[in-house]
Design a protein around this motif. Structure first.
Motif, short mmCIF file in Angstrom:
data_model
loop_
_atom_site.label_atom_id
_atom_site.label_comp_id
_atom_site.label_asym_id
_atom_site.label_seq_id
_atom_site.Cartn_x
_atom_site.Cartn_y
_atom_site.Cartn_z
N LYS A 141 -11.10 -6.79 -11.43
CA LYS A 141 -10.56 -7.58 -10.70
C LYS A 141 -9.10 -7.56 -10.97
N SER A 142 -8.77 -6.73 -11.52
CA SER A 142 -7.20 -7.01 -11.25
C SER A 142 -6.72 -5.49 -10.74
N LEU A 143 -6.73 -4.10 -10.62
CA LEU A 143 -7.16 -3.05 -9.92
C LEU A 143 -7.63 -3.40 -8.67
N THR A 144 -8.31 -4.77 -8.28
CA THR A 144 -8.98 -5.14 -6.23
C THR A 144 -7.74 -5.70 -5.79
N SER A 145 -7.24 -6.39 -6.78
CA SER A 145 -6.66 -7.34 -6.33
C SER A 145 -4.44 -7.50 -5.96
N ALA A 146 -4.66 -5.99 -7.31
CA ALA A 146 -3.36 -4.84 -7.10
C ALA A 146 -3.77 -4.62 -5.94
N ASP B 123 0.98 -4.58 1.69
CA ASP B 123 3.36 -4.47 1.35
C ASP B 123 3.50 -5.80 0.22
N ASP B 124 2.54 -6.36 -0.19
CA ASP B 124 3.54 -7.45 -1.37
C ASP B 124 3.64 -6.73 -2.58
N ILE B 125 2.96 -5.14 -2.47
CA ILE B 125 3.86 -4.88 -3.60
C ILE B 125 4.46 -3.45 -3.03
N ASN B 126 5.41 -2.57 -3.88
CA ASN B 126 6.02 -1.44 -3.16
C ASN B 126 4.85 -0.21 -3.76
N VAL B 127 5.06 -0.75 -4.72
CA VAL B 127 3.93 0.70 -5.68
C VAL B 127 2.91 -0.07 -7.05
N LEU B 128 1.69 0.70 -7.49
CA LEU B 128 1.06 0.52 -8.22
C LEU B 128 0.66 1.36 -9.40
N LEU C 139 -9.24 4.08 -4.90
CA LEU C 139 -8.02 4.12 -3.61
C LEU C 139 -8.07 4.77 -3.09
N ALA C 140 -8.48 6.64 -3.04
CA ALA C 140 -9.24 7.53 -1.98
C ALA C 140 -9.64 6.59 -0.79
N GLN C 141 -10.38 5.42 -0.71
CA GLN C 141 -11.02 4.86 -0.17
C GLN C 141 -10.38 3.63 0.55
N GLU C 142 -9.56 3.28 -0.49
CA GLU C 142 -9.34 1.78 0.25
C GLU C 142 -7.41 2.57 1.29
N LEU C 143 -7.30 3.33 0.74
CA LEU C 143 -6.15 4.01 1.42
C LEU C 143 -6.00 4.93 2.00
N GLU C 144 -4.95 4.89 2.66
CA GLU C 144 -5.76 6.03 4.04
C GLU C 144 -4.51 7.30 3.55
N GLY C 145 -5.55 8.40 3.82
CA GLY C 145 -4.43 9.45 3.68
C GLY C 145 -6.03 10.63 2.97
N GLU C 146 -5.55 12.03 2.71
CA GLU C 146 -5.47 12.98 1.72
C GLU C 146 -5.54 12.53 0.28
N SER C 147 -5.73 12.40 -0.30
CA SER C 147 -6.08 11.65 -1.51
C SER C 147 -6.03 13.47 -3.04
N LEU D 164 -1.53 10.32 -0.42
CA LEU D 164 -1.68 8.38 0.15
C LEU D 164 -1.29 7.87 0.91
N ASN D 165 -1.41 7.01 1.98
CA ASN D 165 -0.03 6.09 1.96
C ASN D 165 1.06 5.68 1.44
N LYS D 166 0.41 4.91 0.53
CA LYS D 166 1.11 4.12 -0.73
C LYS D 166 1.45 4.88 -1.73
N VAL D 167 2.07 4.87 -2.73
CA VAL D 167 2.46 5.51 -4.39
C VAL D 167 1.70 4.62 -5.59
N ARG D 168 1.09 4.81 -6.52
CA ARG D 168 0.24 4.88 -7.15
C ARG D 168 0.64 5.77 -8.32
N THR D 169 0.82 5.87 -9.61
CA THR D 169 0.95 6.76 -11.04
C THR D 169 0.56 5.13 -12.16
#
Length: 350
Positions: free
Chosen positions: A102-107, A114-119, A143-151, A290-295
């Protein structure tokens, strides 16, 4: 979206029975971090208040029910759920796995909007998150499924960066997954990440072999000669500084890795065992491409010490600052490429 000077960092809370909540709290107890970012924890104020009391934290949370209520200079808690949650540190619990998702999908939704800049993601248990609605080996695949790009799973520190051709693939299936198309995609992803995310103008990349001793001319497997070498040669002809395949057993022990900006391993343990041996507690798991930043930190739920106040927050803190750093680098890169006459910022080799 806020400007780069006030980066909003979304944090998925991970497995509440693990060490994730503890390392999040320890990180933001240092109020100086709020000068660099605005954190938003995706959980509930009830859960975070319980954890605050348990760990005797001094954080004052800002409870919000809408992301439009995010306040700077505060540790914000976005209420993903309202009901109380029973936390039993150190125990694997399917119900706790549901709250992690629930936390991950909401974030992730907030990141896409674009409500947050990075995850930054706290550790999950890959077993207890599985369900009919969520059937992924871990964060990266989701995240590879949800975001654009080659993860690509990219393990990074200031001095060492290790990417993977294959990540959560059984050892018996590795060779059949490594195709010329996959090799080209992964190398291009690492190359672009080094340029755009780490400001390395002309990256040098090493690739480790698939088989022991890179096959010993076919004696211990043919994949290195039949698949890997010709593909690397093709990539070199495009002007990229790509070298290998190197025998993995001596590559790190000989310090050869220090000659490259990134190393690409053929499979999970080939890359992550030396990476974690050299940098455990300081490393960051970055989902490149990916088109967004996740660490995320480079460790798991650590059930054996969960709830005891013994967890080391350094890897999570590194993940936080790496996400901020990459986000700023991407902003700079976008400005430079859209305005080629603008002077390039100082670049880094490492």
């Amino acid at each position: 979206m806020k400007e780069a000077e006030n980066i909003i960092v979304g944090i998925s809370i991970g497995d509440l029975n693990g060490v994730g909540s503890e390392i999040v709290l320890k990180t933001f107890e240092d109020e100086r971090i709020l000068d660099f970012c605005t954190p938003v924890i995706f959980a509930s104020i009830k859960v975070m208040s319980f954890l605050k009391n348990h760990f005797k934290s001094n954080i004052n949370f800002n409870s919000i029910n809408s992301l439009s209520q995010v306040a700077t200079n505060k540790v914000n808690v976005f209420n993903v759920w309202k009901e109380p949650v029973k936390i039993d540190f150190g125990k694997e619990d399917a119900k706790i796995g549901e709250y992690a998702i629930k936390s991950l999908t909401s974030a992730t939704k907030a990141l896409k909007n674009d409500d947050i800049n990075v995850l930054v993601t706290a550790p999950i248990n890959k077993h207890n998150i599985q369900s009919e609605d969520f059937n992924f080996p871990g964060h990266t695949d989701y995240l590879a499924q949800e975001l654009e790009g080659e993860s690509l799973m990219f393990m990074v520190t200031d001095t060492l960066r290790v990417g993977l051709l294959t990540d959560h693939v059984p050892v018996k299936d590795i060779a059949e997954h490594i195709t010329p198309d996959l090799i080209e995609k992964k190398i291009n992803t690492v190359y672009n990440a080094l340029r755009e995310d780490f400001k390395i103008v002309k990256p040098k990349i090493a690739v480790l072999g698939i088989n022991p001793h890179t096959g010993d001319n076919g004696v211990i497997g043919t994949e290195d000669d039949a698949v890997l070498r010709p593909t690397l040669q093709k990539i070199k002809e495009t002007g990229k500084l790509v070298y290998g395949p190197y025998a993995a057993d001596s590559f790190f022990g000989s310090n050869n890795y220090k000659n490259f900006d990134a190393i690409i391993a053929s499979y999970h343990d080939q890359g992550l065992i030396p990476f974690k041996t050299l940098s455990f507690g300081q490393g960051v798991n970055y989902t490149a491409g990916l088109n967004k930043v996740r660490t995320s930190p480079d460790h798991g739920t650590a059930y054996e010490i969960a709830g005891k106040g013994e967890a080391d927050e350094n890897s999570f803190k590194e993940a936080l600052f790496t996400a901020i750093h990459i986000y700023k680098n991407r902003v700079d890169y976008k400005e430079i490429t859209s305005n080629p006459l603008k002077k390039s910022p100082k670049t880094n080799r490492r």
